[in-house]
Every structure is written in structure tokens, then in C-alpha cells.
Design a protein around this motif. Structure first.
Motif, short mmCIF file in Angstrom:
data_model
loop_
_atom_site.label_atom_id
_atom_site.label_comp_id
_atom_site.label_asym_id
_atom_site.label_seq_id
_atom_site.Cartn_x
_atom_site.Cartn_y
_atom_site.Cartn_z
N TRP A 26 58.55 0.38 -34.52
CA TRP A 26 59.80 0.78 -33.86
C TRP A 26 60.42 1.99 -34.55
CZ3 TRP A 26 64.26 0.92 -36.71
CH2 TRP A 26 64.26 0.19 -37.90
N GLY A 27 61.32 2.64 -33.82
CA GLY A 27 62.09 3.75 -34.37
C GLY A 27 63.42 3.81 -33.65
N GLU A 28 64.42 4.38 -34.30
CA GLU A 28 65.72 4.52 -33.65
C GLU A 28 66.36 5.83 -34.06
OE1 GLU A 28 68.13 1.11 -34.66
OE2 GLU A 28 68.98 2.12 -36.38
N ALA A 29 67.14 6.37 -33.13
CA ALA A 29 67.94 7.57 -33.39
C ALA A 29 69.39 7.16 -33.26
CB ALA A 29 67.60 8.67 -32.40
N VAL A 30 70.20 7.56 -34.20
CA VAL A 30 71.62 7.21 -34.21
C VAL A 30 72.44 8.49 -34.21
CG1 VAL A 30 73.46 6.02 -35.46
CG2 VAL A 30 71.13 5.11 -35.52
N PHE A 31 73.35 8.59 -33.26
CA PHE A 31 74.25 9.73 -33.17
C PHE A 31 75.67 9.21 -33.32
CE2 PHE A 31 70.46 10.74 -30.80
CZ PHE A 31 70.17 12.03 -31.23
N LYS A 32 76.46 9.85 -34.18
CA LYS A 32 77.86 9.46 -34.37
C LYS A 32 78.75 10.55 -33.79
CE LYS A 32 77.09 6.53 -38.28
NZ LYS A 32 77.61 5.98 -39.51
N VAL A 33 79.63 10.14 -32.89
CA VAL A 33 80.58 11.04 -32.26
C VAL A 33 81.97 10.48 -32.55
CG1 VAL A 33 81.33 12.09 -30.09
CG2 VAL A 33 78.90 11.51 -30.43
N GLY A 34 82.67 11.11 -33.50
CA GLY A 34 83.94 10.53 -33.96
C GLY A 34 83.64 9.18 -34.59
N ASP A 35 84.32 8.14 -34.11
CA ASP A 35 84.06 6.81 -34.65
C ASP A 35 83.17 5.99 -33.71
OD1 ASP A 35 86.00 6.58 -32.73
OD2 ASP A 35 87.28 5.22 -33.87
N GLU A 36 82.56 6.64 -32.71
CA GLU A 36 81.63 5.98 -31.80
C GLU A 36 80.20 6.20 -32.28
OE1 GLU A 36 82.00 4.15 -29.03
OE2 GLU A 36 84.17 4.29 -28.91
N LEU A 38 76.13 6.10 -30.85
CA LEU A 38 75.18 6.03 -29.75
C LEU A 38 73.80 5.87 -30.36
CD1 LEU A 38 74.59 6.31 -26.71
CD2 LEU A 38 74.45 8.77 -27.08
N VAL A 39 73.09 4.81 -29.97
CA VAL A 39 71.80 4.48 -30.58
C VAL A 39 70.74 4.35 -29.51
CG1 VAL A 39 70.56 2.81 -32.02
CG2 VAL A 39 73.00 3.20 -32.41
N LEU A 40 69.59 4.95 -29.75
CA LEU A 40 68.41 4.78 -28.90
C LEU A 40 67.32 4.19 -29.76
CD1 LEU A 40 66.78 5.27 -26.28
CD2 LEU A 40 66.20 7.51 -27.23
N GLU A 41 66.82 3.03 -29.39
CA GLU A 41 65.77 2.35 -30.15
C GLU A 41 64.56 2.16 -29.25
OE1 GLU A 41 65.03 -2.09 -31.81
OE2 GLU A 41 66.92 -1.15 -32.40
N VAL A 42 63.37 2.44 -29.79
CA VAL A 42 62.12 2.27 -29.06
C VAL A 42 61.21 1.39 -29.90
CG1 VAL A 42 60.11 3.43 -28.07
CG2 VAL A 42 62.36 4.54 -27.99
N SER A 43 60.69 0.34 -29.27
CA SER A 43 59.77 -0.59 -29.92
C SER A 43 58.42 -0.53 -29.21
CB SER A 43 60.33 -2.02 -29.84
OG SER A 43 59.34 -2.95 -30.24
N VAL A 44 57.35 -0.47 -29.98
CA VAL A 44 56.01 -0.43 -29.39
C VAL A 44 55.16 -1.60 -29.89
CG1 VAL A 44 55.97 2.04 -28.94
CG2 VAL A 44 55.23 1.21 -31.16
N ILE A 52 69.36 0.93 -25.51
CA ILE A 52 70.37 1.99 -25.58
C ILE A 52 71.71 1.31 -25.85
CG2 ILE A 52 71.54 3.85 -24.34
CD1 ILE A 52 68.99 3.99 -22.56
N MET A 53 72.37 1.73 -26.93
CA MET A 53 73.63 1.12 -27.30
C MET A 53 74.70 2.20 -27.45
SD MET A 53 71.62 -1.22 -30.01
CE MET A 53 70.26 -0.08 -29.89
N ALA A 58 78.41 -2.11 -25.22
CA ALA A 58 77.72 -1.47 -24.10
C ALA A 58 76.25 -1.30 -24.50
CB ALA A 58 78.34 -0.11 -23.78
N VAL A 59 75.43 -2.26 -24.06
CA VAL A 59 74.03 -2.30 -24.48
C VAL A 59 73.14 -2.51 -23.27
CG1 VAL A 59 72.33 -3.55 -25.88
CG2 VAL A 59 74.65 -3.28 -26.73
#
Length: 78
Positions: A26-36, A38-44, A52-53, A58-59
Motif C-alpha cells: 500500500w501507499g498513501e499521499a497526504v495533503f494538508k490544506v490549513g487544518d484539513e 486530504l488523503v489518497l490511499e491505494v492498496s494492492v 479517499i479521505m 468524509a471517507v
């Protein structure tokens, strides 16, 4: 380390990039916008599973085919 089954890339408009990030399961990318967050996780591990979170409540999680169907039905081409 196990077998590399997926690689990841991240690019930004500041000409910053990280490419060829190896992953076995698996891998994930995490983006922080202010105090929010946004996460994209992919599992193989078995099927390709995508999560997507946007924040904590909100998932969406499902198969890659399920994500494609969701996007096709919700977003109409111009």
C-alpha cells in the motif's frame, strides 16, 4: 523487503517531485490544506482498493473499478 508491486509519484507546481516510490502492499499521499487533511490511499494486497479521505468524517473506500464507476456516474464530460 518484498516484491515491488506499485510505485508512486508526487509532483507540485514548485517543480518538486518524488518519483519511483516503491510499495509492496500500500501507499498513501497526504495533503494538508490549513487544518484539513486530504488523503489518497491505494492498496494492492489482493484487489486494487482505493480510499479517499477528506477530514475524519468524509471517507470513500472501494475497488478501483468502483471508483471509476463513481466518477463516471457523478461527473459528466463537457
Amino acid at each position: 523487503m518484498g516484491e515491488i508491486r506499485m510505485t508512486g509519484e508526487i509532483r507540485t507546481d514548485y517543480d518538486c517531485e518524488a518519483t519511483g516510490l516503491p510499495a509492496e502492499r500500500w501507499g498513501e499521499a497526504v495533503f494538508k490544506v490549513g487544518d484539513e487533511e486530504l488523503v489518497l490511499e491505494v492498496s494492492v494486497e489482493e484487489n486494487v482498493i482505493v480510499a479517499i479521505m477528506a477530514g475524519e468524517d468524509a471517507v470513500w473506500k472501494g475497488t478501483l473499478d468502483g471508483l471509476k464507476q463513481l466518477l463516471k456516474s457523478e461527473i459528466k464530460a463537457r
